[in-house]
Write an enzyme that holds these catalytic residues in place. Structure first.
Site, PDB file in Angstrom:
ATOM      1  N   GLU A 299      -6.066 -57.201  15.876  1.00 22.54           N
ATOM      2  CA  GLU A 299      -6.266 -57.095  17.327  1.00 22.54           C
ATOM      3  C   GLU A 299      -5.611 -55.815  17.821  1.00 22.54           C
ATOM      4  O   GLU A 299      -4.607 -55.370  17.274  1.00 22.54           O
ATOM      5  CB  GLU A 299      -5.693 -58.334  18.025  1.00 22.54           C
ATOM      6  CG  GLU A 299      -4.210 -58.617  17.763  1.00 22.54           C
ATOM      7  CD  GLU A 299      -3.267 -57.890  18.682  1.00 22.54           C
ATOM      8  OE1 GLU A 299      -3.725 -57.371  19.707  1.00 22.54           O
ATOM      9  OE2 GLU A 299      -2.069 -57.837  18.359  1.00 22.54           O
TER      10      GLU A 299
ATOM     11  N   LEU B 165       1.200 -40.333  25.943  1.00 21.08           N
ATOM     12  CA  LEU B 165       2.055 -39.141  25.911  1.00 21.08           C
ATOM     13  C   LEU B 165       3.011 -39.124  27.100  1.00 21.08           C
ATOM     14  O   LEU B 165       3.557 -38.083  27.434  1.00 21.08           O
ATOM     15  CB  LEU B 165       1.193 -37.868  25.901  1.00 21.08           C
ATOM     16  CG  LEU B 165       0.338 -37.633  24.655  1.00 21.08           C
ATOM     17  CD1 LEU B 165      -0.488 -36.363  24.790  1.00 21.08           C
ATOM     18  CD2 LEU B 165       1.207 -37.539  23.390  1.00 21.08           C
TER      19      LEU B 165
ATOM     20  N   GLY C  15       9.578 -41.218  29.082  1.00 21.36           N
ATOM     21  CA  GLY C  15      10.266 -42.142  29.979  1.00 21.36           C
ATOM     22  C   GLY C  15      11.446 -42.802  29.304  1.00 21.36           C
ATOM     23  O   GLY C  15      12.153 -42.168  28.501  1.00 21.36           O
TER      24      GLY C  15
ATOM     25  N   CYS D 264       5.622 -55.470  19.982  1.00 23.19           N
ATOM     26  CA  CYS D 264       4.790 -54.960  18.879  1.00 23.19           C
ATOM     27  C   CYS D 264       5.319 -53.689  18.206  1.00 23.19           C
ATOM     28  O   CYS D 264       5.467 -53.659  16.978  1.00 23.19           O
ATOM     29  CB  CYS D 264       3.385 -54.707  19.380  1.00 23.19           C
ATOM     30  SG  CYS D 264       2.685 -56.172  20.135  1.00 23.19           S
TER      31      CYS D 264
HETATM   32  C1  UGA Z   1       0.484 -52.374  21.798  1.00 22.70           C
HETATM   33  C2  UGA Z   1      -0.754 -51.546  21.420  1.00 22.70           C
HETATM   34  O1  UGA Z   1      -1.032 -50.606  22.456  1.00 22.70           O
HETATM   35  C3  UGA Z   1      -1.970 -52.451  21.217  1.00 22.70           C
HETATM   36  O2  UGA Z   1      -3.077 -51.671  20.765  1.00 22.70           O
HETATM   37  C4  UGA Z   1      -1.623 -53.493  20.152  1.00 22.70           C
HETATM   38  O3  UGA Z   1      -2.691 -54.394  19.944  1.00 22.70           O
HETATM   39  C5  UGA Z   1      -0.415 -54.297  20.623  1.00 22.70           C
HETATM   40  O4  UGA Z   1       0.699 -53.387  20.806  1.00 22.70           O
HETATM   41  C6  UGA Z   1      -0.069 -55.303  19.534  1.00 22.70           C
HETATM   42  O5  UGA Z   1       0.225 -54.907  18.410  1.00 22.70           O
HETATM   43  O6  UGA Z   1      -0.237 -56.515  19.784  1.00 22.70           O
HETATM   44  P1  UGA Z   1       1.404 -53.458  24.077  1.00 22.70           P
HETATM   45  O7  UGA Z   1       2.686 -53.628  23.298  1.00 22.70           O
HETATM   46  O8  UGA Z   1       0.856 -54.614  24.827  1.00 22.70           O
HETATM   47  O9  UGA Z   1       0.224 -52.971  23.075  1.00 22.70           O
HETATM   48  O10 UGA Z   1       1.612 -52.327  25.150  1.00 22.70           O
HETATM   49  P2  UGA Z   1       1.393 -50.736  25.217  1.00 22.70           P
HETATM   50  O11 UGA Z   1       0.511 -50.437  26.351  1.00 22.70           O
HETATM   51  O12 UGA Z   1       1.032 -50.174  23.912  1.00 22.70           O
HETATM   52  O13 UGA Z   1       2.867 -50.249  25.614  1.00 22.70           O
HETATM   53  C7  UGA Z   1       3.973 -50.403  24.721  1.00 22.70           C
HETATM   54  C8  UGA Z   1       5.191 -49.714  25.294  1.00 22.70           C
HETATM   55  O14 UGA Z   1       5.030 -48.292  25.269  1.00 22.70           O
HETATM   56  C9  UGA Z   1       5.495 -50.076  26.764  1.00 22.70           C
HETATM   57  O15 UGA Z   1       6.884 -50.275  26.926  1.00 22.70           O
HETATM   58  C10 UGA Z   1       5.028 -48.838  27.537  1.00 22.70           C
HETATM   59  O16 UGA Z   1       5.712 -48.665  28.758  1.00 22.70           O
HETATM   60  C11 UGA Z   1       5.381 -47.739  26.537  1.00 22.70           C
HETATM   61  N1  UGA Z   1       4.602 -46.502  26.752  1.00 22.70           N
HETATM   62  C12 UGA Z   1       3.249 -46.508  26.644  1.00 22.70           C
HETATM   63  C13 UGA Z   1       5.286 -45.321  27.022  1.00 22.70           C
HETATM   64  O17 UGA Z   1       6.529 -45.283  27.112  1.00 22.70           O
HETATM   65  N2  UGA Z   1       4.557 -44.160  27.181  1.00 22.70           N
HETATM   66  C14 UGA Z   1       3.201 -44.148  27.088  1.00 22.70           C
HETATM   67  O18 UGA Z   1       2.608 -43.042  27.235  1.00 22.70           O
HETATM   68  C15 UGA Z   1       2.539 -45.344  26.813  1.00 22.70           C
END
Ligand code: UGA
Length: 439
Positions: free
Chosen positions: A147, A246, A249, A256
């Site tokens: 997923e 990118l 923060g 995950c």
């Molecule tokens: C992540 C992956 O994006 C999904 O593709 C994957 O399915 C999922 O893990 C999983 O393995 O189940 P998720 O953990 O829900 O999804 O959230 P993300 O949107 O990936 O964000 C993860 C973290 O990275 C958050 O704390 C977010 O704030 C941070 N982030 C994201 C950043 O600091 N910078 C960014 O540019 C993007």
């Protein structure tokens, strides 16, 4: 198709609802108290639109709930497993929940022809599971179908994915999986199971690497007075790199990225390979909160007894999930420095920690604070009445840990007496009075 799906956590429930929406007959299986809650449409996760979609497919009769996996899979064309696979303290992945499910089927000596593993599992797991089913006399093909759902946009990610990956052995399994996903427009990648298992880990590791790269570059930008947003938008405009993930923060959180990085490093160790790039990704992420605390200390002097207002508790917007949230690391470090924390989050109303007061308004959380820090990029934080919020504080100091606030709001902030705005990877901005005071 008749699909039985075990596990109604984030991934399982979203998948069950979406497969039912696609017209399949789905039976979702979980423990009794969880199923009781679902039957009353009480979800223990917060995901936009999920509650409504669950009620719709349930009313249409496409989704049912069960607590007995053997009974639920008696007539199923396939069994999907979406249970948790946490990391054990020794760094290995705990497959206990998957084994529990399969043990019940082995015990009853019945199993659908296909078992589809959706949980994230180490490379080689599907081969092992299939061998143990065979040893119990069950001729079932185990398939891997990872997923890629992001919390907060999981339904959309399911219905409009960038790709779907099938790790399978036979054309029959591929045909069955294609039928399951019929109705979803996306490129389908078919490969053997071990590669599919690695696609999942490598994807999350790569995304985490993009974030850590930006965070590392944000440190360089701070040292030279450059702006990380301009740097990374210039970098991400290259189609080979891409603009997403990118944003610099306070670092990545959630259940995950850290878990999957750790699992991939352990996978490497098992074959005698260290994966230094992944170690560096984790290290950069671990430095994010200490850097925020160092910024606070450099502006405050002695942190002991200071009060910090934290906006955002969940690890990202549009979820109530606090697992591995950067907020928790911040809280632990504040406690160590004697900093008092008052927090507000639009959906998280409590955290199981004593060292924080969770308040039901951002303004109450800001009362008499010596600084405010934005930890989660909930869009509504940009719409707050910032001049009013600053007046409630003891010291008008704003740390924008997500570079969330637009220039108009920053202008309002630095219009206030003595106000200081500290973003990530960009020069800080001050009101003229604050600038004069520091001269
Ligand atoms: C992540 C992956 O994006 C999904 O593709 C994957 O399915 C999922 O893990 C999983 O393995 O189940 P998720 O953990 O829900 O999804 O959230 P993300 O949107 O990936 O964000 C993860 C973290 O990275 C958050 O704390 C977010 O704030 C941070 N982030 C994201 C950043 O600091 N910078 C960014 O540019 C993007």
């Amino acid at each position: 198709m008749r699909l039985t799906l075990v596990g109604t956590g984030y991934v399982g429930l979203v998948a069950a609802v979406c497969f039912a929406k696609l017209g399949h007959d789905v039976i979702a299986v979980d423990r009794e108290p969880i199923i009781r809650g679902l039957l009353e449409n009480k979800l223990n996760i917060w995901e936009p639109q999920l509650e409504q979609m669950l009620a719709d497919v349930f009313a249409m009769g496409h989704l049912r709930f069960e607590t007995d996996v053997v009974k639920a899979s008696a007539d199923a064309d396939a069994l999907m497993v979406a249970v948790g696979t946490p990391t054990r303290p020794d760094g290995h992945t705990d497959l206990g929940h998957i084994h529990e499910v399969l043990a019940q089927l082995m015990h009853s000596a019945t199993c659908p022809p296909f078992v589809i593993i959706k949980s994230t599992v180490p490379v080689g797991t599907c081969d092992e599971l299939e061998a143990s089913l065979l040893a119990a006399g069950l001729h079932t093909e185990v398939v891997f179908n990872p997923e890629f759902l992001r919390q907060g946009s999981a339904l959309n990610d399911f219905m409009e994915p960038d790709r779907i990956v099938f790790g399978c052995k036979t054309p029959q399994a591929e045909t069955r999986l294609r039928k399951l996903y019929d109705g979803i427009e996306a490129p389908i990648h078919v490969c053997e199971r071990r590669s599919a298992e690695l696609v999942k880990y490598a994807s999350n590791a790569f995304l985490a690497m993009k974030i850590s790269f930006s965070n590392m570059m944000s440190d360089v930008c701070e040292g030279y007075g450059a702006d990380i947003r301009h740097v990374m938008s210039g970098v991400g405009a290259d189609r080979r790199i891409g603009p997403e993930f990118l944003s610099a923060g306070v670092g990545y959180g959630g259940s995950c990225f850290s878990k999957d990085l750790q699992a991939l490093m352990t996978t490497g160790k098992l074959i005698g390979r260290s994966l230094p790039l992944l170690e560096a990704v984790a290290k950069v992420n671990d430095q994010r909160i200490p850097r925020m605390i160092a910024k606070l200390i450099s502006l405050w002097g002695n942190p002991m007894g200071k009060r910090l207002c934290v906006l955002g508790i969940s690890f990202k917007p549009n979820t109530n999930d606090v697992r591995d949230a950067p907020f928790l690391t911040l809280l632990a470090q504040c406690e160590r420095h004697g900093i008092e924390v008052q927090a507000y989050d639009p959906v998280v109303r409590q955290v199981g920690a004593k060292a924080v007061k969770v308040l039901d308004s951002p303004y109450t959380a800001a009362a008499s604070a010596d600084a405010v820090i934005i930890m989660t990029e909930w869009p509504q934080f940009a719409e707050l009445d910032w001049p009013y919020l600053l007046h409630l504080m003891r010291q008008p100091l704003v740390l924008d840990g997500r570079n969330l606030l637009p220039s108009g709001v920053i202008a309002q902030i630095v219009n206030e007496d003595n106000a200081v705005y500290v973003p990530v990877g960009r020069p800080m901005e001050c009101s003229s009075s604050a600038r004069e005071e520091s001269l």
